[in-house]
Design a protein around this motif. Structure first.
Motif, PDB file in Angstrom:
ATOM      1  N   ARG A 132      11.163 -29.813  27.781  1.00  0.00           N
ATOM      2  CA  ARG A 132      10.537 -29.217  26.608  1.00  0.00           C
ATOM      3  C   ARG A 132      11.006 -29.983  25.375  1.00  0.00           C
ATOM      4  O   ARG A 132      12.082 -30.573  25.359  1.00  0.00           O
ATOM      5  CB  ARG A 132      10.876 -27.739  26.495  1.00  0.00           C
ATOM      6  CG  ARG A 132      12.355 -27.402  26.422  1.00  0.00           C
ATOM      7  CD  ARG A 132      12.571 -25.901  26.414  1.00  0.00           C
ATOM      8  NE  ARG A 132      14.000 -25.560  26.408  1.00  0.00           N
ATOM      9  CZ  ARG A 132      14.450 -24.307  26.440  1.00  0.00           C
ATOM     10  NH1 ARG A 132      13.592 -23.292  26.488  1.00  0.00           N
ATOM     11  NH2 ARG A 132      15.754 -24.067  26.428  1.00  0.00           N
ATOM     12  N   ALA A 133      10.188 -29.972  24.352  1.00  0.00           N
ATOM     13  CA  ALA A 133      10.479 -30.765  23.158  1.00  0.00           C
ATOM     14  C   ALA A 133      11.546 -30.128  22.289  1.00  0.00           C
ATOM     15  O   ALA A 133      12.227 -30.818  21.526  1.00  0.00           O
ATOM     16  CB  ALA A 133       9.200 -30.973  22.348  1.00  0.00           C
ATOM     17  N   SER A 134      11.702 -28.810  22.377  1.00  0.00           N
ATOM     18  CA  SER A 134      12.686 -28.083  21.577  1.00  0.00           C
ATOM     19  C   SER A 134      13.041 -26.802  22.317  1.00  0.00           C
ATOM     20  O   SER A 134      12.309 -26.374  23.225  1.00  0.00           O
ATOM     21  CB  SER A 134      12.126 -27.757  20.195  1.00  0.00           C
ATOM     22  OG  SER A 134      11.116 -26.767  20.293  1.00  0.00           O
ATOM     23  N   PRO A 135      14.148 -26.146  21.944  1.00  0.00           N
ATOM     24  CA  PRO A 135      14.502 -24.892  22.608  1.00  0.00           C
ATOM     25  C   PRO A 135      13.454 -23.802  22.458  1.00  0.00           C
ATOM     26  O   PRO A 135      13.461 -22.832  23.225  1.00  0.00           O
ATOM     27  CB  PRO A 135      15.823 -24.497  21.930  1.00  0.00           C
ATOM     28  CG  PRO A 135      16.407 -25.789  21.489  1.00  0.00           C
ATOM     29  CD  PRO A 135      15.228 -26.615  21.052  1.00  0.00           C
ATOM     30  N   GLU A 136      12.565 -23.941  21.494  1.00  0.00           N
ATOM     31  CA  GLU A 136      11.530 -22.926  21.287  1.00  0.00           C
ATOM     32  C   GLU A 136      10.247 -23.234  22.048  1.00  0.00           C
ATOM     33  O   GLU A 136       9.356 -22.385  22.157  1.00  0.00           O
ATOM     34  CB  GLU A 136      11.194 -22.808  19.796  1.00  0.00           C
ATOM     35  CG  GLU A 136      12.337 -22.273  18.931  1.00  0.00           C
ATOM     36  CD  GLU A 136      13.410 -23.322  18.684  1.00  0.00           C
ATOM     37  OE1 GLU A 136      13.066 -24.531  18.662  1.00  0.00           O
ATOM     38  OE2 GLU A 136      14.591 -22.946  18.538  1.00  0.00           O
ATOM     39  N   ALA A 137      10.123 -24.458  22.571  1.00  0.00           N
ATOM     40  CA  ALA A 137       8.884 -24.886  23.215  1.00  0.00           C
ATOM     41  C   ALA A 137       8.827 -24.418  24.668  1.00  0.00           C
ATOM     42  O   ALA A 137       9.841 -24.020  25.263  1.00  0.00           O
ATOM     43  CB  ALA A 137       8.767 -26.405  23.151  1.00  0.00           C
ATOM     44  N   ASP A 138       7.630 -24.474  25.255  1.00  0.00           N
ATOM     45  CA  ASP A 138       7.452 -24.126  26.655  1.00  0.00           C
ATOM     46  C   ASP A 138       7.882 -25.288  27.549  1.00  0.00           C
ATOM     47  O   ASP A 138       7.823 -26.457  27.156  1.00  0.00           O
ATOM     48  CB  ASP A 138       5.978 -23.796  26.929  1.00  0.00           C
ATOM     49  CG  ASP A 138       5.523 -22.537  26.218  1.00  0.00           C
ATOM     50  OD1 ASP A 138       6.366 -21.649  25.981  1.00  0.00           O
ATOM     51  OD2 ASP A 138       4.319 -22.446  25.891  1.00  0.00           O
ATOM     52  N   TRP A 139       8.279 -24.932  28.778  1.00  0.00           N
ATOM     53  CA  TRP A 139       8.630 -25.944  29.756  1.00  0.00           C
ATOM     54  C   TRP A 139       7.373 -26.544  30.364  1.00  0.00           C
ATOM     55  O   TRP A 139       6.408 -25.827  30.646  1.00  0.00           O
ATOM     56  CB  TRP A 139       9.483 -25.351  30.871  1.00  0.00           C
ATOM     57  CG  TRP A 139      10.839 -24.899  30.443  1.00  0.00           C
ATOM     58  CD1 TRP A 139      11.233 -23.619  30.150  1.00  0.00           C
ATOM     59  CD2 TRP A 139      11.994 -25.725  30.251  1.00  0.00           C
ATOM     60  NE1 TRP A 139      12.552 -23.580  29.796  1.00  0.00           N
ATOM     61  CE2 TRP A 139      13.058 -24.866  29.853  1.00  0.00           C
ATOM     62  CE3 TRP A 139      12.253 -27.082  30.388  1.00  0.00           C
ATOM     63  CZ2 TRP A 139      14.334 -25.337  29.586  1.00  0.00           C
ATOM     64  CZ3 TRP A 139      13.526 -27.560  30.123  1.00  0.00           C
ATOM     65  CH2 TRP A 139      14.550 -26.697  29.724  1.00  0.00           C
ATOM     66  N   THR A 140       7.393 -27.864  30.578  1.00  0.00           N
ATOM     67  CA  THR A 140       6.293 -28.532  31.254  1.00  0.00           C
ATOM     68  C   THR A 140       6.852 -29.408  32.373  1.00  0.00           C
ATOM     69  O   THR A 140       7.971 -29.917  32.283  1.00  0.00           O
ATOM     70  CB  THR A 140       5.477 -29.409  30.283  1.00  0.00           C
ATOM     71  OG1 THR A 140       6.335 -30.401  29.703  1.00  0.00           O
ATOM     72  CG2 THR A 140       4.869 -28.555  29.176  1.00  0.00           C
ATOM     73  N   ALA A 166      24.080 -22.794  26.982  1.00  0.00           N
ATOM     74  CA  ALA A 166      23.484 -24.025  27.512  1.00  0.00           C
ATOM     75  C   ALA A 166      22.045 -23.820  27.991  1.00  0.00           C
ATOM     76  O   ALA A 166      21.170 -24.633  27.667  1.00  0.00           O
ATOM     77  CB  ALA A 166      24.357 -24.590  28.627  1.00  0.00           C
ATOM     78  N   PRO A 167      21.721 -22.770  28.767  1.00  0.00           N
ATOM     79  CA  PRO A 167      20.325 -22.615  29.188  1.00  0.00           C
ATOM     80  C   PRO A 167      19.359 -22.453  28.013  1.00  0.00           C
ATOM     81  O   PRO A 167      18.252 -22.993  28.035  1.00  0.00           O
ATOM     82  CB  PRO A 167      20.362 -21.360  30.060  1.00  0.00           C
ATOM     83  CG  PRO A 167      21.758 -21.308  30.579  1.00  0.00           C
ATOM     84  CD  PRO A 167      22.600 -21.805  29.434  1.00  0.00           C
ATOM     85  N   ALA A 168      19.783 -21.739  26.988  1.00  0.00           N
ATOM     86  CA  ALA A 168      18.884 -21.526  25.847  1.00  0.00           C
ATOM     87  C   ALA A 168      18.650 -22.810  25.057  1.00  0.00           C
ATOM     88  O   ALA A 168      17.582 -23.006  24.484  1.00  0.00           O
ATOM     89  CB  ALA A 168      19.458 -20.448  24.928  1.00  0.00           C
ATOM     90  N   ALA A 169      19.650 -23.691  25.033  1.00  0.00           N
ATOM     91  CA  ALA A 169      19.535 -24.915  24.235  1.00  0.00           C
ATOM     92  C   ALA A 169      19.027 -26.107  25.029  1.00  0.00           C
ATOM     93  O   ALA A 169      18.630 -27.117  24.447  1.00  0.00           O
ATOM     94  CB  ALA A 169      20.897 -25.250  23.624  1.00  0.00           C
ATOM     95  N   ALA A 170      19.048 -26.030  26.347  1.00  0.00           N
ATOM     96  CA  ALA A 170      18.718 -27.180  27.183  1.00  0.00           C
ATOM     97  C   ALA A 170      17.288 -27.647  26.963  1.00  0.00           C
ATOM     98  O   ALA A 170      16.368 -26.840  26.778  1.00  0.00           O
ATOM     99  CB  ALA A 170      18.928 -26.839  28.653  1.00  0.00           C
ATOM    100  N   LEU A 171      17.110 -28.958  27.025  1.00  0.00           N
ATOM    101  CA  LEU A 171      15.785 -29.552  26.938  1.00  0.00           C
ATOM    102  C   LEU A 171      15.299 -30.070  28.289  1.00  0.00           C
ATOM    103  O   LEU A 171      14.160 -30.514  28.409  1.00  0.00           O
ATOM    104  CB  LEU A 171      15.781 -30.698  25.923  1.00  0.00           C
ATOM    105  CG  LEU A 171      16.205 -30.325  24.501  1.00  0.00           C
ATOM    106  CD1 LEU A 171      16.137 -31.549  23.604  1.00  0.00           C
ATOM    107  CD2 LEU A 171      15.359 -29.186  23.942  1.00  0.00           C
TER     108      LEU A 171
END
Length: 382
Positions: free
Chosen positions: A362-370, A337-342
């Motif tokens: 974040r826009a995707s699991p690979e993107a940075d948090w804002t 869940a943490p890895a996939a959460a947006l």
């Protein structure tokens, strides 16, 4: 308003309504209020009030169940404008409380499926439970309510076990609740408990406002860390900030301790929109969970999870952990869940003087948090 509900409660995504015009997810709020008065939506109202329950296990020397078992005191009341029915339970006799369980269940009618959904938390001395993650789902038909779920405790690599709660023999002052399991897909069932409930009174408590919940005995079950990391939230807090759209929000949070130190829970009220919230730690899951259920039409309950509690906690949205079927292993929804959460919520500050919660996206699991929004909780006198 809805942005702040998502910050605290993990309600970022409203459930997608299905196309039937009768579904609550499609209904305007005026229609939803009317739908809450239908017999289907009021199927659990027979339970509202004060009860004594006799929890009876199988008699090892006979064919039936022991005549006397654990005696439990229950208060049952509605919440969230009638959307949910809450069962609050604690040992009936304080002198016999050392080995007894305390518990809470929250059940509501799913407007999309027409099934009842139940989430519960029943810790006991020596075991702090699964932090509101215990869930069941099922229908009410002809005065009989049956709720089901995958049962990980009784499942093995070779056999999948399904649990069933049945509510029958419903009369004004008595009803029966049975627990059973099947390991063969329902061909045969083994009943492991029979609970007889007897009404003590018509009146029921309402949602506690800023203090301990009824039946609370401090430290009886969960007296050691990490339990208690959110206990500072007990009381009434004012809420200010801006939602994800930049609109200002104002309201209050009333929270109190319950389950003998195993949880803290309360109601967030923003401009008349209410959300029930609960925070609890499970040593079995090794997670903090945040349970949330709003009074919004069509919304199911949700979970967010964190590895630590209190100031510095980071709760990740875990929508996959909400039960969706009678046989699905919903605990699998916690994996990754943490890895996939947006969406996530960072408790930057939490003490007696105030709290600051930052919503990040974040826009995707690979993107940075804002940072999306920041909210402040403060005692009303500050």
């Amino acid at each position: 308003m809805f942005g702040f509900l998502s910050v605290i409660a993990g309600l970022m995504l409203v459930q997608t309504p299905v196309s039937e015009p009768d579904d609550w997810g499609d209904a305007p709020e005026t229609d939803f209020a009317a739908a809450l008065q239908t017999p289907q939506a009021r199927a659990f109202d027979f339970w509202i009030g004060e009860w004594r329950s006799n929890w009876r296990l199988r008699d090892p020397d006979g064919l039936g169940f022991a005549a006397e078992g654990q005696q439990v005191h229950q208060q049952v009341f509605t919440m969230l404008g009638g959307k949910a029915v809450v069962e609050l339970a604690w040992p009936l006799e304080a002198t016999d409380a050392a080995g007894r369980a305390s518990g809470i269940s929250i059940r509501y009618l799913d407007g999309e499926t027409g099934d009842w959904i139940m989430a519960q938390h029943w810790p006991r001395p020596g075991w702090d439970g699964v932090a509101f993650m215990d869930q069941l789902i099922g229908p009410e038909e002809n005065g009989r309510i049956e709720l089901y779920s995958h049962d990980p405790a009784r499942s093995t690599p070779e056999t999948t076990s399904t649990r069933r709660y049945t509510f029958t023999d419903i009369k004004p002052d008595h009803f029966r609740w049975e627990g059973a399991n099947t390991g063969d897909g329902g061909d045969s069932w083994s009943t492991w408990t029979v609970i007889d409930l007897y009404r003590l009174g018509q009146d029921a408590v309402s949602t506690p406002r800023g203090g301990p919940w009824p039946g609370f005995q401090p430290g009886r079950i969960c007296s050691e860390a990490p339990h208690g990391a959110f206990d500072v939230l007990e009381g009434r807090w004012t809420v200010s900030g801006a939602d994800a759209n930049g609109e200002p929000v104002n309201g209050h949070l009333d929270a109190g301790r319950l389950l003998d130190g195993c949880a803290i829970a309360g109601v967030l009220d923003i401009s008349g929109r209410e959300t029930f919230l609960a925070w609890s730690w499970s040593s079995m899951l090794q997670l903090w969970t945040q349970f949330s259920l709003s009074d919004a039409p069509g919304e199911r309950h949700r979970y967010a999870i964190a590895s630590s509690g209190g100031e510095g906690a980071v709760f990740f949205d875990a929508p996959g952990a909400t039960i969706a079927s009678p046989t699905e292993n919903y605990y699998a929804g916690l994996r990754g869940a943490p890895a996939a959460a947006l969406d996530r919520w960072v408790w930057q500050r939490l003490d007696a003087e105030g709290a600051v919660i930052v919503q990040e996206r974040r826009a995707s699991p690979e993107a940075d948090w804002t940072t999306a929004s920041t909210y402040t909780l403060s005692p009303p006198s500050r």
